[in-house]
Design a protein around this motif. Structure first.
Motif, PDB file in Angstrom:
ATOM      1  N   ALA A   1       4.851 -11.376   4.577  1.00 46.13           N
ATOM      2  CA  ALA A   1       5.109  -9.691   5.361  1.00 46.13           C
ATOM      3  C   ALA A   1       5.790  -9.044   4.582  1.00 46.13           C
ATOM      4  N   HIS A   2       6.768  -9.527   4.163  1.00 48.34           N
ATOM      5  CA  HIS A   2       7.661  -9.137   3.237  1.00 48.34           C
ATOM      6  C   HIS A   2       7.526  -8.222   1.846  1.00 48.34           C
ATOM      7  N   HIS A   3       6.657  -8.832   1.290  1.00 47.66           N
ATOM      8  CA  HIS A   3       6.072  -8.858   0.357  1.00 47.66           C
ATOM      9  C   HIS A   3       6.655  -9.354  -0.739  1.00 47.66           C
TER      10      HIS A   3
ATOM     11  N   VAL B   1       6.561  -3.336  10.494  1.00 47.10           N
ATOM     12  CA  VAL B   1       5.976  -1.717  11.849  1.00 47.10           C
ATOM     13  C   VAL B   1       6.326  -0.743  13.358  1.00 47.10           C
ATOM     14  N   LEU B   2       7.176  -2.832  13.594  1.00 42.78           N
ATOM     15  CA  LEU B   2       8.127  -2.074  14.894  1.00 42.78           C
ATOM     16  C   LEU B   2       9.009  -1.491  14.525  1.00 42.78           C
TER      17      LEU B   2
ATOM     18  N   ALA C   1       1.148   6.167   7.548  1.00 44.98           N
ATOM     19  CA  ALA C   1       2.523   5.696   5.820  1.00 44.98           C
ATOM     20  C   ALA C   1       2.789   4.028   5.743  1.00 44.98           C
ATOM     21  N   ALA C   2       2.671   3.707   7.265  1.00 44.80           N
ATOM     22  CA  ALA C   2       3.281   1.903   6.980  1.00 44.80           C
ATOM     23  C   ALA C   2       2.330   1.671   6.271  1.00 44.80           C
ATOM     24  N   VAL C   3       0.598   1.867   6.417  1.00 45.09           N
ATOM     25  CA  VAL C   3      -0.625   1.428   6.109  1.00 45.09           C
ATOM     26  C   VAL C   3      -0.084   1.393   4.871  1.00 45.09           C
TER      27      VAL C   3
ATOM     28  N   ALA D   1      -2.968  -7.047   8.050  1.00 45.55           N
ATOM     29  CA  ALA D   1      -2.403  -7.292   8.438  1.00 45.55           C
ATOM     30  C   ALA D   1      -1.092  -6.343   9.398  1.00 45.55           C
ATOM     31  N   ARG D   2      -1.563  -4.998   8.152  1.00 42.75           N
ATOM     32  CA  ARG D   2      -0.386  -4.140   8.521  1.00 42.75           C
ATOM     33  C   ARG D   2      -1.327  -3.193   9.164  1.00 42.75           C
TER      34      ARG D   2
END
Length: 578
Positions: A188-190, A107-108, A7-9, A327-328
């Motif tokens: 990266a935070h969109h 992700v972490l 789900a993270a992707v 990247a994600r």
């Protein structure tokens, strides 16, 4: 890497719907990816187009006020500093390093929300050192300006003016680096709005100084504008960045060390910086060889490059928006999702850039006349610049493809890694240097072609060397992406590009014929551009290029009469499965 959180992707935002520890301050739940990408691309496209338009206006004023002579040549040699700093610190190297780094930190954060925030940990570990290094580099450029000018353009008519302008533009190194870092974190935070607006702020700063001071300071006013614009660029991002940093979860485990902590890998900077500098060396070769040609040659090359790169910039907007998703996916170990996204980006970027290439080849004389031929910029400058544009255009597709491919390539070894990642120290480190090696070989092609062709063809020989070198490098990088571990389906990618190239070639021939029917630059550009658009759409659809056929059929359905939606059986009969 851990792959137990798909789900993270799939989610375009850092925290998936319903994930434990989801931060309510991060805003509403994400929209479906299609809608999110469309909105993000729209915002980025509009602001980037505004920045490009202001940049074009900047170049128009440079041509109007100063023409193409030894003064503009001196300024353009000084402009090599921000031209090199921008890709290194904003567009390429900083983005390649920090977008994957922040993606991994996010992700972490999802996997262990009670641990100390990895995003803040990353900022504390990297930003102070970055500021120190950038300040030292800016000072070194200013102090070494005489040697730098002599190295870049030994045959320059007015080296003193170039040294003065170089010392002024050296200021840009620090704010460019800050802007690149903050933009990478926000993407990266969109968050795309503020990063997309930095070139609007940059060019507004240049234009303001240029309009007010050109009659007093001459071409030095342009250098001062570049320095001022860079400060506006960085200032635009500070507020949004601090807001995102404050909104992140504070974490309840500040007293313990997380099993999934980030480990900084400073040596990962070296291959990325080497690639970016080697790629930018194409410009150094042009400045060096062009300084021995008649005055104005460097200026003709610059104006041609600025016009030509508008098409490439439009194509790269696609991967600017999708890069955080790639990247994600790679941070979560989903190579299939990354491959699918990269293949789609390669096709879409190629379609946009090849359409722009066809237009430029067909309409270059009228476009240059329409844009630049006024004031000190005469018909001879128009003809010389248009010829260079047509030769430059052969390398634009390769430049766009490199921009797409290099992002996932470096994402597989970001500047940080998981502390518990057992595969981070494997034997594949030599592959980190593959892009730089590919660019060195391409640069060798550029230098060889330039040395052989420049004595006879002048600026056209330099442009031909640029196109040949970048195309050779793109071919090598396409192979390198497969070696890196991203399983591209090369037959599919190359087959799609072949159809797009054929459509662009046919559109160029027809557009050139149409543009030649009118002597007025505006009418010629309109006729040629319309013909290129219609021909590219028709030929691309007929040849089965998915990147063209899909939008054309969608437009036809939108403009046609309302009909019942196709059945499932009818959908299955379509060649493209759509």
């Amino acid at each position: 890497m851990t792959t137990d959180r798909p789900a993270a992707v799939a989610s375009p935002l850092p925290a998936p719907r319903g994930a434990p520890g989801e931060d309510p301050s991060a805003g509403p739940h994400p929209a479906p990816r299609r809608g999110f990408l469309a909105k993000a691309f729209g915002i980025t496209a509009v602001l980037s187009a505004a920045g490009s338009g202001l940049g074009l206006l900047r170049d128009l004023l440079l041509a109007r006020y100063f023409g193409a002579n030894q003064g503009t040549d001196a300024f353009l040699v000084a402009w090599t500093v921000p031209e090199t700093a921008a890709p290194l610190l904003i567009e390429d190297a900083m983005s390649f390093l920090m977008v994957p780094a922040f993606a991994l930190a996010l992700v972490l954060r999802e996997e262990d929300p009670d641990a100390p925030d990895p995003v803040r940990q990353l900022v504390r570990a990297t930003l102070p050192w970055l500021l120190l290094a950038l300040s030292g580099l800016a000072l070194a450029v200013a102090l070494g300006a005489p040697d730098l000018v002599d190295l870049l353009a030994p045959g320059l008519t007015d080296p003193g003016l170039a040294v003065t302008c170089t010392r002024i533009t050296a200021v840009t190194v620090l704010p460019f680096g800050v802007a690149g870092y903050l933009a990478a974190a926000l993407r990266a935070h969109h968050r795309f709005t503020a990063p997309a607006g930095i070139y609007v702020a940059y060019n507004l700063g240049i234009l303001a100084v240029l309009l007010c001071l050109h009659s007093y300071l001459g071409v030095r006013s342009a250098a001062l504008g570049v320095a001022g614009g860079s400060l506006l660029m960085a200032g635009l991002l500070v507020g949004p960045f601090l807001r995102r940093l404050r909104q992140g979860p504070a974490g309840t485990g500040r007293g313990r060390r997380s099993r999934r902590a980030l480990v900084l890998m400073p040596l990962a900077l070296l291959p990325v910086a080497a690639f970016t500098l080697t790629r930018q060396s194409q410009v150094f070769v042009e400045r060096y060889l062009g300084s021995a040609l008649p005055p104005g040659t460097i200026s003709h090359l610059n104006y041609a490059a600025k016009v030509s790169q508008l098409a490439m910039t439009a194509g790269l907007l696609i991967c600017t928006v999708t890069f955080p998703l790639v990247a994600r996916a790679l941070a979560a170990g989903d190579l299939t999702a990354a491959r699918d996204r990269v293949e789609k980006d390669l096709g879409q970027a190629a379609a946009v850039v090849l359409f722009g290439t066809a237009f430029l080849m067909a309409c270059a004389p009228s476009v240059v006349s329409l844009l630049f031929e006024r004031g000190a910029f005469g018909p001879h400058d128009t003809a010389a610049t248009a010829d260079v544009i047509r030769v430059y255009s052969f390398g634009l597709p390769a430049q766009a493809l490199i921009g797409v491919m290099i992002r996932p390539y470096f994402s597989l070894r970001p500047v940080v890694r998981r502390a518990d990642d057992p595969g981070a120290e494997d034997g594949r480190r030599l592959l980190d240097w593959y892009p730089a090696a590919a660019m060195v070989l391409g640069l060798g092609v550029t230098v060889t072609t330039g040395l052989l062709a420049t004595p006879r063809f002048g600026a056209l020989g330099l442009a031909a060397g640029n196109a040949a070198g970048i195309t050779a490098a793109a071919a090598l990088l396409l192979h390198g992406l497969v070696l890196r571990g991203i399983p591209l389906r090369l037959h599919r990618v190359l087959g799609g590009h072949g159809r797009l190239v054929a459509a662009a070639a046919g559109a160029t021939v027809l557009g050139t014929a149409a543009a030649g029917l009118a002597a007025d630059p505006l009418l010629s550009t309109l006729l040629g551009g319309l013909t290129v658009a219609l021909a590219f759409a028709a030929l691309g659809t007929g040849l089965g290029a998915r990147e063209v056929r899909g939008p054309v059929l969608a437009l036809a359905r939108a403009l046609g009469p309302v009909r019942n939606p196709p059945t499932v059986a009818e959908e299955g009969k379509r060649p493209d499965g759509q």
